[in-house]
Each structure stands twice: as structure tokens, then as C-alpha cells.
Motif scaffolding. Sequence first.
Motif, PDB file in Angstrom:
ATOM      1  N   ALA A   8      -1.108   4.727   1.901  1.00 46.94           N
ATOM      2  CA  ALA A   8      -2.348   5.103   2.590  1.00 46.94           C
ATOM      3  C   ALA A   8      -3.486   4.284   1.999  1.00 46.94           C
ATOM      4  O   ALA A   8      -3.622   4.198   0.774  1.00 46.94           O
ATOM      5  CB  ALA A   8      -2.623   6.584   2.420  1.00 46.94           C
ATOM      6  N   ILE A   9      -4.268   3.669   2.856  1.00 50.01           N
ATOM      7  CA  ILE A   9      -5.405   2.873   2.415  1.00 50.01           C
ATOM      8  C   ILE A   9      -6.670   3.648   2.793  1.00 50.01           C
ATOM      9  O   ILE A   9      -6.953   3.844   3.965  1.00 50.01           O
ATOM     10  CB  ILE A   9      -5.401   1.478   3.076  1.00 50.01           C
ATOM     11  CG1 ILE A   9      -4.138   0.700   2.673  1.00 50.01           C
ATOM     12  CG2 ILE A   9      -6.635   0.686   2.667  1.00 50.01           C
ATOM     13  CD1 ILE A   9      -3.112   0.593   3.711  1.00 50.01           C
ATOM     14  N   THR A  10      -7.394   4.106   1.789  1.00 49.68           N
ATOM     15  CA  THR A  10      -8.563   4.953   2.020  1.00 49.68           C
ATOM     16  C   THR A  10      -9.787   4.336   1.359  1.00 49.68           C
ATOM     17  O   THR A  10      -9.844   4.248   0.131  1.00 49.68           O
ATOM     18  CB  THR A  10      -8.332   6.369   1.449  1.00 49.68           C
ATOM     19  OG1 THR A  10      -7.108   6.874   1.963  1.00 49.68           O
ATOM     20  CG2 THR A  10      -9.468   7.293   1.801  1.00 49.68           C
ATOM     21  N   SER A  31      -1.462 -10.892   7.464  1.00 48.35           N
ATOM     22  CA  SER A  31      -2.411  -9.857   7.845  1.00 48.35           C
ATOM     23  C   SER A  31      -1.790  -8.894   8.869  1.00 48.35           C
ATOM     24  O   SER A  31      -1.110  -9.315   9.798  1.00 48.35           O
ATOM     25  CB  SER A  31      -3.657 -10.484   8.455  1.00 48.35           C
ATOM     26  OG  SER A  31      -4.519  -9.484   8.954  1.00 48.35           O
ATOM     27  N   VAL A  32      -2.046  -7.602   8.658  1.00 51.56           N
ATOM     28  CA  VAL A  32      -1.631  -6.580   9.638  1.00 51.56           C
ATOM     29  C   VAL A  32      -2.852  -5.901  10.247  1.00 51.56           C
ATOM     30  O   VAL A  32      -2.719  -4.926  10.978  1.00 51.56           O
ATOM     31  CB  VAL A  32      -0.668  -5.536   9.019  1.00 51.56           C
ATOM     32  CG1 VAL A  32       0.645  -6.179   8.623  1.00 51.56           C
ATOM     33  CG2 VAL A  32      -1.305  -4.823   7.845  1.00 51.56           C
ATOM     34  N   GLY A  33      -4.041  -6.410   9.919  1.00 51.71           N
ATOM     35  CA  GLY A  33      -5.260  -5.845  10.478  1.00 51.71           C
ATOM     36  C   GLY A  33      -5.816  -4.715   9.631  1.00 51.71           C
ATOM     37  O   GLY A  33      -5.279  -4.380   8.580  1.00 51.71           O
ATOM     38  N   PRO A  34      -6.886  -4.090  10.097  1.00 49.93           N
ATOM     39  CA  PRO A  34      -7.533  -3.013   9.332  1.00 49.93           C
ATOM     40  C   PRO A  34      -6.858  -1.656   9.562  1.00 49.93           C
ATOM     41  O   PRO A  34      -7.403  -0.764  10.201  1.00 49.93           O
ATOM     42  CB  PRO A  34      -8.965  -3.029   9.855  1.00 49.93           C
ATOM     43  CG  PRO A  34      -8.823  -3.518  11.261  1.00 49.93           C
ATOM     44  CD  PRO A  34      -7.677  -4.487  11.254  1.00 49.93           C
ATOM     45  N   VAL A  35      -5.648  -1.504   9.040  1.00 48.56           N
ATOM     46  CA  VAL A  35      -4.887  -0.264   9.242  1.00 48.56           C
ATOM     47  C   VAL A  35      -5.128   0.703   8.096  1.00 48.56           C
ATOM     48  O   VAL A  35      -5.386   0.299   6.965  1.00 48.56           O
ATOM     49  CB  VAL A  35      -3.375  -0.554   9.388  1.00 48.56           C
ATOM     50  CG1 VAL A  35      -3.105  -1.385  10.633  1.00 48.56           C
ATOM     51  CG2 VAL A  35      -2.820  -1.252   8.164  1.00 48.56           C
ATOM     52  N   ALA A  36      -5.060   2.001   8.383  1.00 50.20           N
ATOM     53  CA  ALA A  36      -5.284   3.030   7.358  1.00 50.20           C
ATOM     54  C   ALA A  36      -4.013   3.378   6.593  1.00 50.20           C
ATOM     55  O   ALA A  36      -4.069   4.035   5.559  1.00 50.20           O
ATOM     56  CB  ALA A  36      -5.858   4.284   7.995  1.00 50.20           C
ATOM     57  N   SER A  37      -2.852   2.954   7.092  1.00 51.34           N
ATOM     58  CA  SER A  37      -1.604   3.167   6.362  1.00 51.34           C
ATOM     59  C   SER A  37      -0.602   2.099   6.783  1.00 51.34           C
ATOM     60  O   SER A  37      -0.717   1.505   7.861  1.00 51.34           O
ATOM     61  CB  SER A  37      -1.036   4.560   6.624  1.00 51.34           C
ATOM     62  OG  SER A  37      -0.591   4.666   7.957  1.00 51.34           O
ATOM     63  N   TYR A  38       0.378   1.864   5.912  1.00 52.05           N
ATOM     64  CA  TYR A  38       1.436   0.904   6.216  1.00 52.05           C
ATOM     65  C   TYR A  38       2.725   1.434   5.626  1.00 52.05           C
ATOM     66  O   TYR A  38       2.751   1.923   4.500  1.00 52.05           O
ATOM     67  CB  TYR A  38       1.125  -0.477   5.636  1.00 52.05           C
ATOM     68  CG  TYR A  38       2.139  -1.502   6.070  1.00 52.05           C
ATOM     69  CD1 TYR A  38       2.020  -2.155   7.288  1.00 52.05           C
ATOM     70  CD2 TYR A  38       3.244  -1.786   5.277  1.00 52.05           C
ATOM     71  CE1 TYR A  38       2.964  -3.072   7.708  1.00 52.05           C
ATOM     72  CE2 TYR A  38       4.193  -2.705   5.682  1.00 52.05           C
ATOM     73  CZ  TYR A  38       4.051  -3.345   6.900  1.00 52.05           C
ATOM     74  OH  TYR A  38       5.000  -4.232   7.317  1.00 52.05           O
ATOM     75  N   THR A  39       3.807   1.320   6.398  1.00 51.46           N
ATOM     76  CA  THR A  39       5.116   1.785   5.939  1.00 51.46           C
ATOM     77  C   THR A  39       6.072   0.613   5.822  1.00 51.46           C
ATOM     78  O   THR A  39       6.298  -0.115   6.788  1.00 51.46           O
ATOM     79  CB  THR A  39       5.701   2.827   6.912  1.00 51.46           C
ATOM     80  OG1 THR A  39       4.813   3.934   6.990  1.00 51.46           O
ATOM     81  CG2 THR A  39       7.071   3.310   6.444  1.00 51.46           C
ATOM     82  N   SER A  77      -2.111  -5.575  -0.067  1.00 52.20           N
ATOM     83  CA  SER A  77      -3.465  -5.577  -0.594  1.00 52.20           C
ATOM     84  C   SER A  77      -4.428  -5.284   0.531  1.00 52.20           C
ATOM     85  O   SER A  77      -4.134  -5.548   1.708  1.00 52.20           O
ATOM     86  CB  SER A  77      -3.803  -6.919  -1.252  1.00 52.20           C
ATOM     87  OG  SER A  77      -3.771  -7.955  -0.285  1.00 52.20           O
ATOM     88  N   ALA A  78      -5.573  -4.724   0.165  1.00 54.08           N
ATOM     89  CA  ALA A  78      -6.581  -4.363   1.175  1.00 54.08           C
ATOM     90  C   ALA A  78      -7.930  -4.918   0.738  1.00 54.08           C
ATOM     91  O   ALA A  78      -8.253  -4.958  -0.445  1.00 54.08           O
ATOM     92  CB  ALA A  78      -6.656  -2.854   1.322  1.00 54.08           C
ATOM     93  N   THR A  79      -8.692  -5.347   1.746  1.00 58.71           N
ATOM     94  CA  THR A  79     -10.085  -5.748   1.497  1.00 58.71           C
ATOM     95  C   THR A  79     -10.974  -4.804   2.311  1.00 58.71           C
ATOM     96  O   THR A  79     -10.605  -4.380   3.399  1.00 58.71           O
ATOM     97  CB  THR A  79     -10.350  -7.203   1.895  1.00 58.71           C
ATOM     98  OG1 THR A  79      -9.943  -7.407   3.247  1.00 58.71           O
ATOM     99  CG2 THR A  79      -9.609  -8.162   0.997  1.00 58.71           C
ATOM    100  N   PHE A  80     -12.137  -4.505   1.722  1.00 59.81           N
ATOM    101  CA  PHE A  80     -13.045  -3.539   2.335  1.00 59.81           C
ATOM    102  C   PHE A  80     -14.369  -4.184   2.650  1.00 59.81           C
ATOM    103  O   PHE A  80     -14.747  -5.168   2.093  1.00 59.81           O
ATOM    104  CB  PHE A  80     -13.242  -2.342   1.406  1.00 59.81           C
ATOM    105  CG  PHE A  80     -11.961  -1.642   1.063  1.00 59.81           C
ATOM    106  CD1 PHE A  80     -11.447  -0.661   1.886  1.00 59.81           C
ATOM    107  CD2 PHE A  80     -11.254  -1.973  -0.085  1.00 59.81           C
ATOM    108  CE1 PHE A  80     -10.264  -0.015   1.594  1.00 59.81           C
ATOM    109  CE2 PHE A  80     -10.066  -1.329  -0.405  1.00 59.81           C
ATOM    110  CZ  PHE A  80      -9.586  -0.360   0.434  1.00 59.81           C
TER     111      PHE A  80
END
Length: 93
Positions: A53-55, A71-79, A90-93
Motif C-alpha cells: 500500500a502506498i500512502t 512505471s505503473v502510474g500513480p497507484v495506491a497499491s501494487y500486488t 518505489s514511489a515518488t510524491f
Amino acid sequence: MEQWYHYPLLVVVGFVVGFINTIAGGASLISLPVLIFLGLPPSVANGTNQTFAITPNACHTIADVVVDGGSVGPVASYTFTNVTANHTISATF
């Protein structure tokens, strides 16, 4: 799974390892050999899904999520499904 006893064995082992994992963890020491005995290849028997979960913090939004270099786009979770190797996220905000 060709033999009739595979199904009851799988159900019983499922309940036993679920109970052990709830109490102490580490029940894959039982479930992995049983799944291999039932005919699953070791890489499949050991594979599991892993969800992240990316919060973002307050006042921030997810700009992008990168999984294994893509890149998978600005998703809130990835499985990750059927994990049998190392992956990166990794996530960028």
C-alpha cells in the motif's frame, strides 16, 4: 492431484498451518513439503502474492510508482503475484 486423499490432506494441512501461523508463524515448514508432495513445482509451492500500500502524507499525492524499473502510474497499491524472485518498488510524491 490425482489421488482421492490429496483433497482431505490439503484441507487438514491448511487448517493446521493456518493455526500455527496465527499462534507462532513459520508453518511453511509444514505446508511447503506437503504442496511439493501433492505435485506442485517448488517455485510455485513457495510463491505467494505480496501487496504493498502506498500512502502519501497529508497534503501530498502519489506522482508515480515504479515496479522493477517500469512505471505503473500513480497507484495506491501494487500486488506482486506468485513471488518467486526479488523485486523492487518505489514511489515518488
